[in-house]
Motif scaffolding. Sequence first.
Motif, PDB file in Angstrom:
ATOM      1  N   VAL A  49       0.640  -1.130  -0.030  1.00 50.94           N
ATOM      2  CA  VAL A  49      -0.030   0.144  -0.092  1.00 50.94           C
ATOM      3  C   VAL A  49       0.845   1.253   0.069  1.00 50.94           C
ATOM      4  CG1 VAL A  49      -1.787   1.349   1.325  1.00 50.94           C
ATOM      5  CG2 VAL A  49      -2.002  -1.142   1.125  1.00 50.94           C
ATOM      6  N   LEU A  50       0.378   2.139  -0.883  1.00 44.15           N
ATOM      7  CA  LEU A  50       1.097   3.466  -0.775  1.00 44.15           C
ATOM      8  C   LEU A  50      -0.011   4.553  -0.411  1.00 44.15           C
ATOM      9  CD1 LEU A  50       2.576   3.421  -4.466  1.00 44.15           C
ATOM     10  CD2 LEU A  50       3.883   3.342  -2.273  1.00 44.15           C
ATOM     11  N   GLU A  51       0.450   5.326   0.954  1.00 39.89           N
ATOM     12  CA  GLU A  51      -0.485   5.930   1.679  1.00 39.89           C
ATOM     13  C   GLU A  51      -0.511   7.290   0.963  1.00 39.89           C
ATOM     14  OE1 GLU A  51      -1.386   5.712   5.728  1.00 39.89           O
ATOM     15  OE2 GLU A  51      -1.728   3.670   5.679  1.00 39.89           O
ATOM     16  N   ARG A  52      -1.645   7.951   0.794  1.00 42.11           N
ATOM     17  CA  ARG A  52      -1.690   9.502   0.323  1.00 42.11           C
ATOM     18  C   ARG A  52      -0.771   9.921  -0.462  1.00 42.11           C
ATOM     19  NH1 ARG A  52      -4.742  11.885   4.798  1.00 42.11           N
ATOM     20  NH2 ARG A  52      -4.618  10.887   6.855  1.00 42.11           N
ATOM     21  N   VAL A  53      -0.764   8.972  -1.646  1.00 38.75           N
ATOM     22  CA  VAL A  53       0.194   9.513  -2.808  1.00 38.75           C
ATOM     23  C   VAL A  53      -0.245  10.332  -3.700  1.00 38.75           C
ATOM     24  CG1 VAL A  53       1.665   7.549  -2.175  1.00 38.75           C
ATOM     25  CG2 VAL A  53      -0.015   7.085  -3.926  1.00 38.75           C
ATOM     26  N   LEU A  54      -1.815  10.335  -3.705  1.00 43.56           N
ATOM     27  CA  LEU A  54      -2.534  10.946  -4.935  1.00 43.56           C
ATOM     28  C   LEU A  54      -2.576  12.606  -4.795  1.00 43.56           C
ATOM     29  CD1 LEU A  54      -3.610   9.374  -7.295  1.00 43.56           C
ATOM     30  CD2 LEU A  54      -5.972   9.903  -6.566  1.00 43.56           C
ATOM     31  N   PRO A  55      -1.997  13.337  -5.555  1.00 42.48           N
ATOM     32  CA  PRO A  55      -2.197  14.589  -5.455  1.00 42.48           C
ATOM     33  C   PRO A  55      -3.592  15.271  -5.541  1.00 42.48           C
ATOM     34  CG  PRO A  55      -0.547  14.317  -6.989  1.00 42.48           C
ATOM     35  CD  PRO A  55      -1.240  12.993  -6.861  1.00 42.48           C
ATOM     36  N   LEU A  87     -10.776   6.922  -3.191  1.00 46.04           N
ATOM     37  CA  LEU A  87     -11.358   8.237  -3.477  1.00 46.04           C
ATOM     38  C   LEU A  87     -11.860   9.075  -2.156  1.00 46.04           C
ATOM     39  CD1 LEU A  87     -12.520   7.847  -7.145  1.00 46.04           C
ATOM     40  CD2 LEU A  87     -10.265   8.209  -6.366  1.00 46.04           C
ATOM     41  N   ASP A  88     -12.175   8.024  -1.435  1.00 49.15           N
ATOM     42  CA  ASP A  88     -12.683   8.500  -0.170  1.00 49.15           C
ATOM     43  C   ASP A  88     -11.846   7.698   1.225  1.00 49.15           C
ATOM     44  OD1 ASP A  88     -15.122   9.848  -1.046  1.00 49.15           O
ATOM     45  OD2 ASP A  88     -15.375   7.920  -1.748  1.00 49.15           O
ATOM     46  N   ASP A  89     -11.909   8.289   2.325  1.00 47.97           N
ATOM     47  CA  ASP A  89     -11.248   7.492   3.446  1.00 47.97           C
ATOM     48  C   ASP A  89     -11.954   5.972   3.469  1.00 47.97           C
ATOM     49  OD1 ASP A  89      -9.708   9.631   4.050  1.00 47.97           O
ATOM     50  OD2 ASP A  89     -11.043  10.436   5.624  1.00 47.97           O
ATOM     51  N   VAL A  90     -11.339   4.836   3.628  1.00 47.30           N
ATOM     52  CA  VAL A  90     -11.857   3.888   3.534  1.00 47.30           C
ATOM     53  C   VAL A  90     -11.583   3.108   4.834  1.00 47.30           C
ATOM     54  CG1 VAL A  90     -11.551   1.471   2.768  1.00 47.30           C
ATOM     55  CG2 VAL A  90     -11.251   3.335   1.112  1.00 47.30           C
ATOM     56  N   THR A 127      -7.016  -9.328   5.305  1.00 46.32           N
ATOM     57  CA  THR A 127      -6.562  -8.282   6.160  1.00 46.32           C
ATOM     58  C   THR A 127      -7.100  -6.925   5.677  1.00 46.32           C
ATOM     59  OG1 THR A 127      -4.187  -9.126   6.216  1.00 46.32           O
ATOM     60  CG2 THR A 127      -4.536  -6.796   6.365  1.00 46.32           C
ATOM     61  N   PRO A 128      -7.771  -6.363   6.138  1.00 51.60           N
ATOM     62  CA  PRO A 128      -8.594  -5.058   5.876  1.00 51.60           C
ATOM     63  C   PRO A 128      -7.671  -4.132   5.753  1.00 51.60           C
ATOM     64  CG  PRO A 128      -8.845  -5.467   8.201  1.00 51.60           C
ATOM     65  CD  PRO A 128      -7.969  -6.615   7.957  1.00 51.60           C
ATOM     66  N   LEU A 129      -8.011  -3.309   4.500  1.00 49.69           N
ATOM     67  CA  LEU A 129      -7.174  -2.065   4.108  1.00 49.69           C
ATOM     68  C   LEU A 129      -8.107  -0.892   4.793  1.00 49.69           C
ATOM     69  CD1 LEU A 129      -5.933  -2.754   0.405  1.00 49.69           C
ATOM     70  CD2 LEU A 129      -4.745  -3.298   2.651  1.00 49.69           C
ATOM     71  N   VAL A 130      -7.568  -0.351   5.719  1.00 46.63           N
ATOM     72  CA  VAL A 130      -8.137   1.131   6.146  1.00 46.63           C
ATOM     73  C   VAL A 130      -6.954   2.072   5.934  1.00 46.63           C
ATOM     74  CG1 VAL A 130      -8.885   2.038   8.428  1.00 46.63           C
ATOM     75  CG2 VAL A 130      -9.318  -0.454   8.125  1.00 46.63           C
ATOM     76  N   VAL A 131      -7.579   2.841   4.889  1.00 46.01           N
ATOM     77  CA  VAL A 131      -6.402   3.791   4.339  1.00 46.01           C
ATOM     78  C   VAL A 131      -7.455   5.068   4.188  1.00 46.01           C
ATOM     79  CG1 VAL A 131      -5.012   1.821   3.298  1.00 46.01           C
ATOM     80  CG2 VAL A 131      -7.014   3.036   2.109  1.00 46.01           C
ATOM     81  N   PRO A 132      -6.463   6.192   3.853  1.00 42.53           N
ATOM     82  CA  PRO A 132      -7.052   7.538   3.800  1.00 42.53           C
ATOM     83  C   PRO A 132      -7.282   7.720   2.066  1.00 42.53           C
ATOM     84  CG  PRO A 132      -4.708   7.708   4.373  1.00 42.53           C
ATOM     85  CD  PRO A 132      -5.055   6.353   4.487  1.00 42.53           C
ATOM     86  N   ALA A 133      -8.087   8.787   1.891  1.00 39.67           N
ATOM     87  CA  ALA A 133      -8.397   8.807   0.374  1.00 39.67           C
ATOM     88  C   ALA A 133      -7.115   9.460  -0.256  1.00 39.67           C
ATOM     89  CB  ALA A 133      -9.372  10.154   0.299  1.00 39.67           C
ATOM     90  N   GLY A 134      -6.932   8.971  -1.325  1.00 35.29           N
ATOM     91  CA  GLY A 134      -5.476   9.367  -2.097  1.00 35.29           C
ATOM     92  C   GLY A 134      -4.601   8.245  -2.025  1.00 35.29           C
ATOM     93  N   SER A 135      -4.804   7.072  -1.263  1.00 35.08           N
ATOM     94  CA  SER A 135      -4.019   6.091  -1.052  1.00 35.08           C
ATOM     95  C   SER A 135      -4.112   4.778  -2.267  1.00 35.08           C
ATOM     96  CB  SER A 135      -4.199   5.120   0.133  1.00 35.08           C
ATOM     97  OG  SER A 135      -3.927   5.894   1.289  1.00 35.08           O
ATOM     98  N   ILE A 136      -3.105   4.248  -2.494  1.00 36.59           N
ATOM     99  CA  ILE A 136      -3.431   3.113  -3.624  1.00 36.59           C
ATOM    100  C   ILE A 136      -2.932   1.712  -2.923  1.00 36.59           C
ATOM    101  CG2 ILE A 136      -2.463   2.395  -5.788  1.00 36.59           C
ATOM    102  CD1 ILE A 136      -1.930   5.485  -6.620  1.00 36.59           C
ATOM    103  N   ALA A 137      -3.762   0.778  -3.113  1.00 38.49           N
ATOM    104  CA  ALA A 137      -3.545  -0.627  -2.915  1.00 38.49           C
ATOM    105  C   ALA A 137      -2.801  -1.206  -4.108  1.00 38.49           C
ATOM    106  CB  ALA A 137      -4.446  -1.299  -2.163  1.00 38.49           C
ATOM    107  N   CYS A 138      -1.704  -1.639  -4.085  1.00 37.23           N
ATOM    108  CA  CYS A 138      -1.361  -2.243  -5.517  1.00 37.23           C
ATOM    109  C   CYS A 138      -1.048  -3.722  -5.219  1.00 37.23           C
ATOM    110  CB  CYS A 138       0.309  -1.971  -5.847  1.00 37.23           C
ATOM    111  SG  CYS A 138       0.370  -0.295  -5.824  1.00 37.23           S
TER     112      CYS A 138
END
Length: 254
Positions: free
Chosen positions: A27-33, A146-149, A191-202
């Motif tokens: 996971v890359l957190e908060r990487v989207l401008p 695109l939203d906090d997950v 494993t749940p991915l609880v991530v802020p908006a703008g993050s990318i799970a690869c």
Amino acid sequence: METITDKASSIVTEAQARQYREEGWFVLERVLPEDQLELLRGLAQTAMDRADAEMDAAAVDMLGLNHRGRRYFVSGLAEQEPSLRSFLFGDLMADICRATLGPDVFQFVEQFVIKAADKNSAFSWHQDSGFVHEDHEPYLTCWIALDDVTEENGSVYLLPYSRAGVRSYVKHFHDEATNDKVGYFGDDPGTPLVVPAGSIACFSSVVFHRSGPNLTQDLRRVYLAQYSSEVIRTKDGTQAWEGPEEFLRNGERV
């Protein structure tokens, strides 16, 4: 001409690249401008409007994987939206693709996945490859929040290779009630991915994943950008599965 990204300057760390190879995800957190995040949010609404219009025309409330007002899977918007193409073939995605797939990459599929407030909007355990066939190299899914997950609004749950016990295609079965395809029937919750908006799970297309229902009153919007290291063809080999477009050749953007 753009040159191959130096590993030291890549947004993907060596530890993340190793985790992708060994467990199939990172996971890359908060990487989207912010401007790209707002672009994708606006196009998510366009995607829902188009899906509703198609269901209106067919006089149905379920068409394919789309369930009116509950969940949406909308592909192909980049064909009409130049701004979306710019994102798909931009610097950020090129960097991620080089780190995971290598120097030669094709853009495979792109899709908005949106859950509205609905306790029945869960999506079953599957591999993305389960919607294709077994005769292809695993491809890359970039699951862009695109939203906090949270688990409450329909997080995706991943099953790493070491817990699934497999790292290759598994035959899937069709669920007639939902049109889902299902490939895992074990009791591991993932494993749940609880991530802020703008993050990318690869994650790899052979990583099992599912998602829970959206139990909140807000939309949970995700954009999927998928890339492959080869042209993925139909089972009989006569044509491309989707309209792949060459993205990287020898590490350089085409």
